[in-house]
Design an enzyme around this catalytic site. Structure first.
Site, short mmCIF file in Angstrom:
data_model
loop_
_atom_site.label_atom_id
_atom_site.label_comp_id
_atom_site.label_asym_id
_atom_site.label_seq_id
_atom_site.Cartn_x
_atom_site.Cartn_y
_atom_site.Cartn_z
N PRO A 116 -47.66 45.31 -12.23
CA PRO A 116 -47.17 44.98 -13.58
C PRO A 116 -47.21 46.14 -14.55
CG PRO A 116 -49.39 44.11 -13.25
CD PRO A 116 -48.91 44.61 -11.91
N TYR A 123 -46.28 49.23 -13.85
CA TYR A 123 -45.35 50.31 -13.54
C TYR A 123 -43.94 49.82 -13.17
CZ TYR A 123 -49.66 52.94 -13.48
OH TYR A 123 -50.87 53.50 -13.84
N GLU A 181 -55.43 50.98 -2.52
CA GLU A 181 -54.11 50.82 -3.12
C GLU A 181 -53.25 52.06 -2.90
OE1 GLU A 181 -53.20 48.52 -6.98
OE2 GLU A 181 -53.23 50.63 -7.61
#
Length: 283
Positions: A163, A165, A232
């Protein structure tokens, strides 16, 4: 052509990636129809959650909201990884909803917790899930469901657009930029920036993702390297060369402190507001 440049040209939501994978937004599917189709297949969705240390406090809201919104009417098996099984809340589960608690060691670093998730996911799939589930999602525990999340999210390999980027250009994505890391992404590569809080797909495809990322994490650790955003970062590297077959829009990973935008009309799953200093074992 990257996602953001397509976005900027159209001025609205984009529903297909450059490699023609669907991007799921409100209005792009009929929830009743697609759920009814998948329910006929008698599938099971495994869902892994890591709740270590003080993060057990988020489990009650996570599970209670999931029982209201997440694959309602489907067989769902929750697998809770925790170092404090005595703190797992008692939550009333619906029909064909099951919860398994898996005890894991504590850690003094939150980075270490996130770094170990791929390894735990890989072992779980190889051990239990191979015969117990058709699909698997790995979800962050410090989140809450606010809207319908159903079979529209299913696919061979599924990622969620971060959310923070989804409207920025590729050169602003926080990829790992050090060439010595296995998570390294050159400036000219990358399509989207994916959130590590949601990973999903067929059991065999998520196993391959977890295994690959685990090996890369271990290779980095052997050289005393920790990617800028831990798992990530490795996930984003993996998705560049192993394209997801379906992308979930930021509706499926929002942040409670952010207001809805013109594009995000429905918030389905969102990270709750918290004091990181109070819940993390280290800064």
């Amino acid at each position: 052509m990257g996602y953001t440049s397509t976005w900027e040209k159209t001025g609205g939501i984009v529903t297909l990636t450059p490699w023609l994978a669907p991007i799921v937004w409100e209005g792009t599917f009929d929830p009743q129809l697609i759920d009814s189709i998948y329910k006929q297949q008698n599938i099971t969705i495994a869902t892994t959650v890591f709740a270590l240390g003080k993060y057990t406090q988020f489990l009650k809201n996570f599970l209670e909201s999931a029982e209201q919104q997440y694959f309602v009417g489907f067989c769902v098996r929750y697998y809770i990884f925790t170092d404090k099984p005595e703190e797992i809340p008692v939550v009333k589960l619906g029909n064909e909803r099951y919860l398994t608690v898996i005890k894991v060691p504590s850690s003094n670093r939150w980075q270490e917790i996130t770094l170990r998730r791929m390894e735990k996911l890989e072992k779980l799939i190889e051990g239990l899930l191979a015969n117990e589930a058709d699909y698997v999602f790995s979800l962050d525990v410090d989140t809450k469901f606010y809207g319908h999340w159903g079979a529209e999210s299913l696919g061979r390999l599924v990622g969620v657009i971060h959310p923070g980027y989804y409207q920025t250009s590729r050169n602003q994505f926080p990829y790992e930029r050090r060439p010595e890391s296995q998570a390294f992404v050159p400036l000219e590569e990358g399509d989207y920036y994916y959130g590590g809080a949601v990973i999903g797909g067929l059991v065999r495809d998520v196993l391959q993702l977890a295994k690959t990322c685990r090996k890369q994490l271990e290779a980095d650790a052997a050289k005393s390297i920790e990617a800028v955003w831990q798992e990530e970062s490795h996930l984003n590297k993996y998705f560049i060369y192993n394209k997801p077959s379906k992308l979930l829009s930021p509706e499926y990973l929002w942040q409670d402190f952010k207001a809805k935008t013109n594009e995000v009309k429905v918030i389905r799953f969102s990270q709750v507001i918290k004091n990181y200093a109070a819940v993390r074992p280290n800064p």
